[in-house]
Motif scaffolding. Structure first.
Motif, PDB file in Angstrom:
ATOM      1  N   SER A  97      54.467  49.366  52.210  1.00 51.99           N
ATOM      2  CA  SER A  97      55.046  48.609  51.061  1.00 51.99           C
ATOM      3  C   SER A  97      54.376  47.675  50.570  1.00 51.99           C
ATOM      4  O   SER A  97      54.320  47.451  49.034  1.00 51.99           O
ATOM      5  N   LEU A  98      53.576  47.052  51.177  1.00 50.93           N
ATOM      6  CA  LEU A  98      52.390  45.976  50.462  1.00 50.93           C
ATOM      7  C   LEU A  98      51.474  46.734  49.673  1.00 50.93           C
ATOM      8  O   LEU A  98      51.228  46.188  48.409  1.00 50.93           O
ATOM      9  N   SER A  99      51.058  47.815  50.044  1.00 54.32           N
ATOM     10  CA  SER A  99      50.143  48.624  49.135  1.00 54.32           C
ATOM     11  C   SER A  99      50.668  48.851  47.801  1.00 54.32           C
ATOM     12  O   SER A  99      50.128  48.854  46.650  1.00 54.32           O
ATOM     13  N   MET A 100      51.950  49.622  48.194  1.00 51.73           N
ATOM     14  CA  MET A 100      52.745  49.668  46.817  1.00 51.73           C
ATOM     15  C   MET A 100      52.988  48.869  45.887  1.00 51.73           C
ATOM     16  O   MET A 100      52.576  48.857  44.445  1.00 51.73           O
ATOM     17  N   ALA A 101      53.311  47.561  46.577  1.00 52.88           N
ATOM     18  CA  ALA A 101      53.789  46.388  45.719  1.00 52.88           C
ATOM     19  C   ALA A 101      52.790  45.776  45.049  1.00 52.88           C
ATOM     20  O   ALA A 101      52.768  45.330  43.982  1.00 52.88           O
ATOM     21  N   LEU A 102      51.660  45.893  45.662  1.00 49.95           N
ATOM     22  CA  LEU A 102      50.576  45.124  45.128  1.00 49.95           C
ATOM     23  C   LEU A 102      49.272  46.063  44.496  1.00 49.95           C
ATOM     24  O   LEU A 102      48.477  45.506  43.881  1.00 49.95           O
TER      25      LEU A 102
END
Length: 331
Positions: A97-102
């Motif tokens: 989720s962090l990878s996709m959002a950032l």
């Protein structure tokens, strides 16, 4: 590069920021151990629920301690296995989720291989090749390590892992959970030569077996006539004798692997590597062989995210990548 590491393979929810694969800027751990103690072992459902409850706060704390923002993170490294399925899913899902959002790269790393490199996060220079012993609650294995991405398994346990045997013997003796620290504490005032316990022989010269010695302790306690709990002096002698036998096997097989593979460096990692008696045994045994033995600090022996971040950085430098299809790898 600042790497955010996320570890959730068992009962610790951990996050860490490591710079350039060697400098720890933060290392935050939230353990659910107290919720498992009354059961004498980790309950997977409880562990995964506690990960869900704490992972956001743990990552925020790691960033705060490192005095960084999410935009300062260049890579997200996350444990993808082995471990408890539900627990791993929480960490991997959060990392993706962090990878996709950032829009930041992500890499999934092997939990066991991360332990091998934990000792190099504290100023020790990595020199390949070396032999590695991983000794923990779930695994006991010897490796030949030629590079960060060239790790060959030499041998592993056929049954109980070393830490698991400590837990079971502690339960037999009524000492509580987890077994490693309580066995070590009881053994301090015991006689390691009082009882001749032996670990079972194995076909593979670098394999291990700890189920037999656990059963031998059970039979000894039964035959001694301890109905509820052994007298304290007997408990101490059993703990010391058990610990002596187990440590001897770990040392002997590790040094034999170094000799066969002609390596002069031995790296020891995993939770059982925090055992003071084991450390002293290794230090005393490597003098004649002139082998350098490397232990992480005790805090880095336990499951932590600094080792995940550090290992992930080096794999990333070698071109390794994961995508948003990253899944759990239980092997």
């Amino acid at each position: 590069m600042n790497v955010l590491g996320i570890e959730s393979s068992c009962d610790e929810t951990a996050a860490s920021v490591v710079k350039d694969g060697k400098k720890i800027l933060s290392n935050v751990i939230s353990s659910s151990l107290k919720f498992h103690q009354k059961y004498g072992g980790v309950i997977p459902e409880i562990a995964s629920r506690k990960h869900l409850e704490s992972i956001t706060a743990v990552v925020e704390s790691a960033l705060s301690e490192a005095k960084l923002k999410l935009k300062d993170i260049g890579l997200i490294s996350v444990t993808c296995g082995p471990g408890l399925l539900g627990s791993l899913v929480v960490g991997i899902s959060f990392a993706k989720s962090l990878s996709m959002a950032l829009d930041k790269p992500i890499i999934g790393v092997n939990h066991l291989e991360s332990h091998i490199f934990a000792g190099f996060l504290e100023g020790v220079t990595v020199k390949f090749p070396f032999t590695a012993l991983l000794v923990s609650g779930g695994h006991t294995s010897l490796y030949e390590v030629d590079d960060y991405d060239k790790i060959k398994l030499l041998g592993s346990t056929h049954d109980d892992a070393c830490g698991e045997a400590f837990d079971k013997v502690a339960k037999i003796l009524g000492l509580g959970y987890p077994g490693g620290p309580v066995i070590e504490q009881a053994a301090v005032k015991g006689d390691p030569k009082a009882i001749k316990f032996r670990c079972s022989n194995t076909k593979g010269i670098f394999d291990f077996s700890f189920s037999g010695i656990k059963t031998a302790v059970l039979y000894y306690v039964r035959d001694t006539g301890c109905v509820t709990r052994c007298p304290l002096p007997v408990t101490r002698d059993i703990a010391a004798s058990f610990q002596e036998s187990v440590c001897n096997v770990l040392v002997e097989k590790s040094l034999a692997a170094c000799k066969l593979k002609k390596t002069k460096r031995l790296v020891v990692g995993g939770g059982v590597a925090a055992n003071n008696y084991l450390r002293k045994k290794f230090q005393a045994s490597v003098v004649k062989s002139r082998i350098e033995v490397i232990f992480p600090s005790k805090s880095l022996c336990m499951d932590n995210a600094a080792m995940v971040a550090g290992f992930g950085y080096h794999l990333f430098r070698k071109g390794k990548r994961s995508g948003l299809d990253l899944g759990v790898n239980l092997d």
